[in-house]
Motif scaffolding. Sequence first.
Motif, PDB file in Angstrom:
ATOM      1  N   ASP A   1       0.846  -1.188   0.000  1.00 44.54           N
ATOM      2  CA  ASP A   1       0.000   0.000   0.000  1.00 44.54           C
ATOM      3  C   ASP A   1       0.887   1.246   0.000  1.00 44.54           C
ATOM      4  O   ASP A   1       1.197   1.813   1.043  1.00 44.54           O
ATOM      5  CB  ASP A   1      -0.895  -0.033   1.248  1.00 44.54           C
ATOM      6  CG  ASP A   1      -1.817   1.173   1.315  1.00 44.54           C
ATOM      7  OD1 ASP A   1      -1.759   2.025   0.410  1.00 44.54           O
ATOM      8  OD2 ASP A   1      -2.596   1.259   2.281  1.00 44.54           O
TER       9      ASP A   1
ATOM     10  N   GLN B   1       0.333   4.266  -0.910  1.00 45.45           N
ATOM     11  CA  GLN B   1      -0.342   5.467  -0.403  1.00 45.45           C
ATOM     12  C   GLN B   1      -0.272   5.489   1.130  1.00 45.45           C
ATOM     13  O   GLN B   1       0.023   6.526   1.736  1.00 45.45           O
ATOM     14  CB  GLN B   1      -1.805   5.446  -0.867  1.00 45.45           C
ATOM     15  CG  GLN B   1      -2.518   6.776  -0.775  1.00 45.45           C
ATOM     16  CD  GLN B   1      -4.022   6.663  -1.054  1.00 45.45           C
ATOM     17  OE1 GLN B   1      -4.523   5.595  -1.411  1.00 45.45           O
ATOM     18  NE2 GLN B   1      -4.732   7.761  -0.891  1.00 45.45           N
ATOM     19  N   GLY B   2      -0.488   4.317   1.733  1.00 51.67           N
ATOM     20  CA  GLY B   2      -0.395   4.208   3.187  1.00 51.67           C
ATOM     21  C   GLY B   2       1.018   4.488   3.682  1.00 51.67           C
ATOM     22  O   GLY B   2       1.215   5.164   4.694  1.00 51.67           O
ATOM     23  N   THR B   3       2.013   3.990   2.940  1.00 45.22           N
ATOM     24  CA  THR B   3       3.409   4.232   3.304  1.00 45.22           C
ATOM     25  C   THR B   3       3.725   5.723   3.257  1.00 45.22           C
ATOM     26  O   THR B   3       4.402   6.257   4.151  1.00 45.22           O
ATOM     27  CB  THR B   3       4.350   3.464   2.345  1.00 45.22           C
ATOM     28  OG1 THR B   3       3.929   2.104   2.320  1.00 45.22           O
ATOM     29  CG2 THR B   3       5.785   3.537   2.799  1.00 45.22           C
ATOM     30  N   ALA B   4       3.214   6.394   2.235  1.00 47.02           N
ATOM     31  CA  ALA B   4       3.451   7.831   2.101  1.00 47.02           C
ATOM     32  C   ALA B   4       2.846   8.589   3.283  1.00 47.02           C
ATOM     33  O   ALA B   4       3.471   9.511   3.838  1.00 47.02           O
ATOM     34  CB  ALA B   4       2.871   8.338   0.786  1.00 47.02           C
ATOM     35  N   VAL B   5       1.625   8.188   3.676  1.00 47.06           N
ATOM     36  CA  VAL B   5       0.970   8.872   4.793  1.00 47.06           C
ATOM     37  C   VAL B   5       1.724   8.593   6.098  1.00 47.06           C
ATOM     38  O   VAL B   5       1.894   9.489   6.929  1.00 47.06           O
ATOM     39  CB  VAL B   5      -0.512   8.453   4.891  1.00 47.06           C
ATOM     40  CG1 VAL B   5      -1.142   8.940   6.188  1.00 47.06           C
ATOM     41  CG2 VAL B   5      -1.297   9.003   3.705  1.00 47.06           C
TER      42      VAL B   5
ATOM     43  N   ILE C   1      -4.780   2.295   3.645  1.00 45.64           N
ATOM     44  CA  ILE C   1      -5.840   3.179   3.157  1.00 45.64           C
ATOM     45  C   ILE C   1      -6.758   2.430   2.205  1.00 45.64           C
ATOM     46  O   ILE C   1      -6.294   1.714   1.308  1.00 45.64           O
ATOM     47  CB  ILE C   1      -5.230   4.414   2.466  1.00 45.64           C
ATOM     48  CG1 ILE C   1      -4.355   5.152   3.477  1.00 45.64           C
ATOM     49  CG2 ILE C   1      -6.323   5.329   1.916  1.00 45.64           C
ATOM     50  CD1 ILE C   1      -3.789   6.448   2.984  1.00 45.64           C
TER      51      ILE C   1
ATOM     52  N   LYS D   1     -11.169   2.359   0.597  1.00 53.26           N
ATOM     53  CA  LYS D   1     -12.311   3.183   0.206  1.00 53.26           C
ATOM     54  C   LYS D   1     -13.501   2.874   1.106  1.00 53.26           C
ATOM     55  O   LYS D   1     -13.634   1.775   1.626  1.00 53.26           O
ATOM     56  CB  LYS D   1     -12.708   2.876  -1.238  1.00 53.26           C
ATOM     57  CG  LYS D   1     -11.893   3.595  -2.270  1.00 53.26           C
ATOM     58  CD  LYS D   1     -12.234   3.122  -3.662  1.00 53.26           C
ATOM     59  CE  LYS D   1     -11.722   1.726  -3.924  1.00 53.26           C
ATOM     60  NZ  LYS D   1     -12.009   1.212  -5.261  1.00 53.26           N
TER      61      LYS D   1
ATOM     62  N   LYS E   1     -12.884   8.001   2.178  1.00 52.99           N
ATOM     63  CA  LYS E   1     -11.671   7.227   2.470  1.00 52.99           C
ATOM     64  C   LYS E   1     -11.821   6.507   3.799  1.00 52.99           C
ATOM     65  O   LYS E   1     -12.530   6.956   4.691  1.00 52.99           O
ATOM     66  CB  LYS E   1     -10.466   8.162   2.556  1.00 52.99           C
ATOM     67  CG  LYS E   1      -9.885   8.534   1.218  1.00 52.99           C
ATOM     68  CD  LYS E   1      -8.791   9.576   1.383  1.00 52.99           C
ATOM     69  CE  LYS E   1      -9.391  10.917   1.733  1.00 52.99           C
ATOM     70  NZ  LYS E   1      -8.397  11.998   1.874  1.00 52.99           N
TER      71      LYS E   1
END
Lengths: 82, 82
Positions: free
Chosen positions: A16, A18-22, A39, A41, B41
């Motif tokens: 994930d 996107q999760g790593t970025a957050v 992350i 939906k 989300k």
Amino acid sequence: MIIARIHVTLKQSVLDPQGTAVTKSLHALGYSEVDDVRIGKFLELKINTTDRGAAEARVTDMCEKLLANTVIEKYEFELVEA
Amino acid sequence: MIIARIHVTLKQSVLDPQGTAVTKSLHALGYSEVDDVRIGKFLELKINTTDRGAAEARVTDMCEKLLANTVIEKYEFELVEA
């Protein structure tokens, strides 16, 4: 009227980014206690029916056909009377 | 370890073009009973703490600062012991 609350999330074995970025952004802001972020939906469907059984079958169908990519995602939902 | 399950959704007054697109796709597939779709989300944070009260304050902070755009989005979360 029935409301379907659907969660579509990546399977545990799927990366994930996107999760790593957050996670990294949270660390940069000083929230170092956050170990991991995943992350997904969240969909809320208003369904014009009163038949819970039928709604359950139809929502399962919608998830399989359109709302989730079952190769990499899993879904779960609950039905709420509105 | 505490897991925060966060829902970030558009405020009711904000248009949701993604939801409208999904509604149309569902209608095209024959699911005409679907009146409306709203898409948001869903975030799952693993937080390395055992102090629920502190976690609640920190997660609220994270939502306000990074996870939600409070101009157009609202958030709600629950904390689960893991």
